[in-house]
Design a protein around this motif. Sequence first.
Motif, mmCIF file in Angstrom:
data_model
loop_
_atom_site.group_PDB
_atom_site.id
_atom_site.type_symbol
_atom_site.label_atom_id
_atom_site.label_comp_id
_atom_site.label_asym_id
_atom_site.label_seq_id
_atom_site.Cartn_x
_atom_site.Cartn_y
_atom_site.Cartn_z
ATOM 1 N N GLU A 25 40.441 49.620 41.924
ATOM 2 C CA GLU A 25 40.332 48.540 41.142
ATOM 3 C C GLU A 25 41.179 47.426 41.488
ATOM 4 O O GLU A 25 40.713 46.342 41.384
ATOM 5 N N ARG A 28 39.271 45.455 44.032
ATOM 6 C CA ARG A 28 38.060 44.683 43.414
ATOM 7 C C ARG A 28 38.686 43.768 42.643
ATOM 8 O O ARG A 28 38.117 42.286 42.893
ATOM 9 N N LEU A 29 39.741 43.677 41.879
ATOM 10 C CA LEU A 29 40.421 42.533 41.304
ATOM 11 C C LEU A 29 40.867 41.307 42.413
ATOM 12 O O LEU A 29 40.777 40.148 42.308
ATOM 13 N N ARG A 30 41.630 42.050 43.470
ATOM 14 C CA ARG A 30 41.970 41.002 44.743
ATOM 15 C C ARG A 30 40.761 40.161 45.086
ATOM 16 O O ARG A 30 40.826 38.957 45.368
ATOM 17 N N LYS A 31 39.687 40.988 45.330
ATOM 18 C CA LYS A 31 38.465 40.067 45.957
ATOM 19 C C LYS A 31 37.910 39.141 44.856
ATOM 20 O O LYS A 31 37.317 37.962 45.142
ATOM 21 N N ALA A 32 37.717 39.529 43.656
ATOM 22 C CA ALA A 32 37.473 38.653 42.517
ATOM 23 C C ALA A 32 38.269 37.508 42.525
ATOM 24 O O ALA A 32 37.612 36.402 42.220
ATOM 25 N N GLY A 33 39.346 37.547 42.598
ATOM 26 C CA GLY A 33 40.452 36.691 42.597
ATOM 27 C C GLY A 33 40.296 35.447 43.642
ATOM 28 O O GLY A 33 40.385 34.339 43.515
ATOM 29 N N LYS A 34 39.989 35.943 44.825
ATOM 30 C CA LYS A 34 39.625 34.995 46.026
ATOM 31 C C LYS A 34 38.433 34.480 45.719
ATOM 32 O O LYS A 34 38.374 33.217 46.175
ATOM 33 N N GLU A 35 37.206 35.066 45.291
ATOM 34 C CA GLU A 35 36.032 34.348 44.975
ATOM 35 C C GLU A 35 36.378 33.431 43.779
ATOM 36 O O GLU A 35 35.805 32.381 43.799
ATOM 37 N N TRP A 36 37.052 33.658 42.773
ATOM 38 C CA TRP A 36 37.303 32.829 41.710
ATOM 39 C C TRP A 36 38.271 31.433 42.414
ATOM 40 O O TRP A 36 37.624 30.269 42.139
ATOM 41 N N ASP A 39 35.553 29.248 44.177
ATOM 42 C CA ASP A 39 34.753 28.415 43.296
ATOM 43 C C ASP A 39 35.528 27.567 42.771
ATOM 44 O O ASP A 39 34.746 26.313 42.600
#
Length: 63
Positions: A25, A28-36, A39
């Motif tokens: 988890e 997953r959150l680190r990856k989502a943070g980098k994508e955010w 963006d």
Amino acid sequence: MPSSTARGGHGPEEQAEEPALLRAENARLRKAGKEWQLDRKIVRAGAGGGGDKLPGVAEPPPL
């Protein structure tokens, strides 16, 4: 008396799995943070938000 797993508690199996689930988890959150963040940079650059330059993206020619 029912076991702790029957009452919704954490049995030994669940306790052993929990660290692995938390690591997954967190990844997953680190990856989502980098994508955010990427963006956000793209949106700011498109809006002329000054200061946030995208690496490898040339400035448009003056009008």
